[in-house]
Design a protein around this motif. Structure first.
Motif, PDB file in Angstrom:
ATOM      1  N   LEU A 100       0.814  -1.131   0.165  1.00  0.00           N
ATOM      2  CA  LEU A 100       0.026   0.107   0.022  1.00  0.00           C
ATOM      3  C   LEU A 100       0.752   1.346  -0.091  1.00  0.00           C
ATOM      4  CD1 LEU A 100      -2.894  -1.092   2.477  1.00  0.00           C
ATOM      5  CD2 LEU A 100      -3.154  -0.597  -0.126  1.00  0.00           C
ATOM      6  N   VAL A 101       1.923   1.318   0.850  1.00  0.00           N
ATOM      7  CA  VAL A 101       2.727   2.495   0.872  1.00  0.00           C
ATOM      8  C   VAL A 101       3.289   2.564  -0.481  1.00  0.00           C
ATOM      9  CG1 VAL A 101       4.938   3.487   1.953  1.00  0.00           C
ATOM     10  CG2 VAL A 101       3.247   2.339   3.366  1.00  0.00           C
ATOM     11  N   GLU A 102       3.855   1.679  -1.268  1.00  0.00           N
ATOM     12  CA  GLU A 102       4.418   1.776  -2.511  1.00  0.00           C
ATOM     13  C   GLU A 102       3.626   2.244  -3.568  1.00  0.00           C
ATOM     14  OE1 GLU A 102       6.256  -2.210  -3.246  1.00  0.00           O
ATOM     15  OE2 GLU A 102       7.714  -1.933  -1.724  1.00  0.00           O
ATOM     16  N   GLU A 103       2.248   1.671  -3.551  1.00  0.00           N
ATOM     17  CA  GLU A 103       1.092   2.157  -4.229  1.00  0.00           C
ATOM     18  C   GLU A 103       0.893   3.643  -4.102  1.00  0.00           C
ATOM     19  OE1 GLU A 103      -3.306   0.936  -5.476  1.00  0.00           O
ATOM     20  OE2 GLU A 103      -2.326  -0.482  -4.567  1.00  0.00           O
ATOM     21  N   ALA A 105       2.810   5.817  -3.070  1.00  0.00           N
ATOM     22  CA  ALA A 105       3.755   6.730  -3.658  1.00  0.00           C
ATOM     23  C   ALA A 105       4.017   6.764  -5.089  1.00  0.00           C
ATOM     24  CB  ALA A 105       5.293   5.947  -3.112  1.00  0.00           C
ATOM     25  N   GLU A 106       3.533   5.801  -5.525  1.00  0.00           N
ATOM     26  CA  GLU A 106       3.304   5.825  -7.135  1.00  0.00           C
ATOM     27  C   GLU A 106       2.149   6.746  -7.722  1.00  0.00           C
ATOM     28  OE1 GLU A 106       2.577   1.864  -8.547  1.00  0.00           O
ATOM     29  OE2 GLU A 106       4.362   1.115  -7.899  1.00  0.00           O
ATOM     30  N   LEU A 107       1.361   7.054  -6.475  1.00  0.00           N
ATOM     31  CA  LEU A 107       0.108   8.068  -6.743  1.00  0.00           C
ATOM     32  C   LEU A 107       0.655   9.387  -6.306  1.00  0.00           C
ATOM     33  CD1 LEU A 107      -2.732   5.804  -5.910  1.00  0.00           C
ATOM     34  CD2 LEU A 107      -2.362   6.372  -8.227  1.00  0.00           C
ATOM     35  N   GLY A 108       1.748   9.607  -5.814  1.00  0.00           N
ATOM     36  CA  GLY A 108       2.310  10.849  -5.271  1.00  0.00           C
ATOM     37  C   GLY A 108       1.532  11.114  -3.864  1.00  0.00           C
ATOM     38  N   LEU A 109       1.361  10.287  -3.060  1.00  0.00           N
ATOM     39  CA  LEU A 109       0.524  10.403  -2.055  1.00  0.00           C
ATOM     40  C   LEU A 109       1.943  10.210  -0.806  1.00  0.00           C
ATOM     41  CD1 LEU A 109      -2.514   8.217  -2.211  1.00  0.00           C
ATOM     42  CD2 LEU A 109      -2.209  10.632  -2.112  1.00  0.00           C
ATOM     43  N   SER A 110       2.020  11.058   0.034  1.00  0.00           N
ATOM     44  CA  SER A 110       3.258  10.788   1.185  1.00  0.00           C
ATOM     45  C   SER A 110       2.694   9.864   2.245  1.00  0.00           C
ATOM     46  CB  SER A 110       3.201  12.078   1.791  1.00  0.00           C
ATOM     47  OG  SER A 110       2.201  12.647   2.541  1.00  0.00           O
ATOM     48  N   ARG A 111       3.642   9.473   2.990  1.00  0.00           N
ATOM     49  CA  ARG A 111       3.367   8.691   4.078  1.00  0.00           C
ATOM     50  C   ARG A 111       2.557   9.283   4.962  1.00  0.00           C
ATOM     51  NH1 ARG A 111       8.258   4.283   5.094  1.00  0.00           N
ATOM     52  NH2 ARG A 111       8.629   3.997   2.790  1.00  0.00           N
ATOM     53  N   GLU A 112       2.737  10.584   5.377  1.00  0.00           N
ATOM     54  CA  GLU A 112       2.084  11.354   6.128  1.00  0.00           C
ATOM     55  C   GLU A 112       0.396  11.405   5.910  1.00  0.00           C
ATOM     56  OE1 GLU A 112       4.929  12.651   4.856  1.00  0.00           O
ATOM     57  OE2 GLU A 112       6.188  11.968   6.612  1.00  0.00           O
ATOM     58  N   GLU A 113       0.298  11.316   4.689  1.00  0.00           N
ATOM     59  CA  GLU A 113      -1.262  11.460   4.309  1.00  0.00           C
ATOM     60  C   GLU A 113      -1.671  10.136   4.668  1.00  0.00           C
ATOM     61  OE1 GLU A 113      -2.276  13.775   0.295  1.00  0.00           O
ATOM     62  OE2 GLU A 113      -0.211  12.850   0.102  1.00  0.00           O
TER      63      GLU A 113
END
Length: 129
Positions: A100-103, A105-113
Motif C-alpha cells: 500500500l505504501v508503494e502504491e 507513492a506511485e500516486l504521489g501520496l506521502s506517508r504522512e497522508e
C-alpha cells in the motif's frame, strides 16, 4: 469444530478450510491437543473430495498448526499455536502495508497522508477527540 464452506466463493475450498481452522485456533475455540475430524470424515461432512481436505490438513501441518499421527488422526499442535498464527498474520499484514505504501507513492501520496488516513479509520477502538 464447525466448518462451513461456500461453493460460490472465489476462494478454493481447501483454503476456506485452512482459514476457518486458523480462525478457530486464533480465537481459542480449539486448543493444543484437541482432535480434528479425520480427513475422510471432514470430506464427508462438507461433501467435498478427500483430496481437498487432505491438502488443507497438509498445509496446516506444514505451518506447524496441526500434527498428524498415522493411525490416530490429526490434532491441534502443542505449543504456542496462537502466537505462531498471530505472528504469521502480522507478517502478512506488514507485507500488504508495504504494498500500500508503494502504491500510494506511485500516486504521489506521502506517508504522512497515509498515517492521517489510518488515524481517521474507525477500527472499533475509541478515537481520541
Amino acid at each position: 469444530m464447525n466448518i462451513t464452506i461456500s461453493h460460490s466463493s472465489k476462494e478454493p475450498i481447501y483454503q476456506q478450510i485452512i482459514d476457518q481452522i486458523r480462525h478457530q485456533i486464533l480465537i481459542g475455540a480449539v486448543r493444543p491437543g484437541d482432535p480434528l475430524p479425520s480427513i475422510r470424515q471432514l470430506a464427508r461432512d462438507l461433501r467435498v473430495s478427500v483430496i481437498t481436505t487432505k491438502r488443507a490438513y497438509e498445509e496446516l501441518e506444514r505451518e506447524g498448526l496441526i500434527r498428524s499421527v498415522v493411525g490416530k488422526g490429526s490434532y491441534i499442535a502443542p505449543g504456542n499455536t496462537m502466537d505462531t498464527l498471530r505472528e504469521q498474520r502480522i507478517s502478512q499484514l506488514r507485507c500488504r502495508l508495504q504494498q500500500l505504501v508503494e502504491e500510494a507513492a506511485e500516486l504521489g501520496l506521502s506517508r504522512e497522508e497515509l498515517i492521517t488516513w489510518v488515524r481517521q479509520c474507525d477500527c472499533g477502538e475509541d478515537q481520541e477527540s
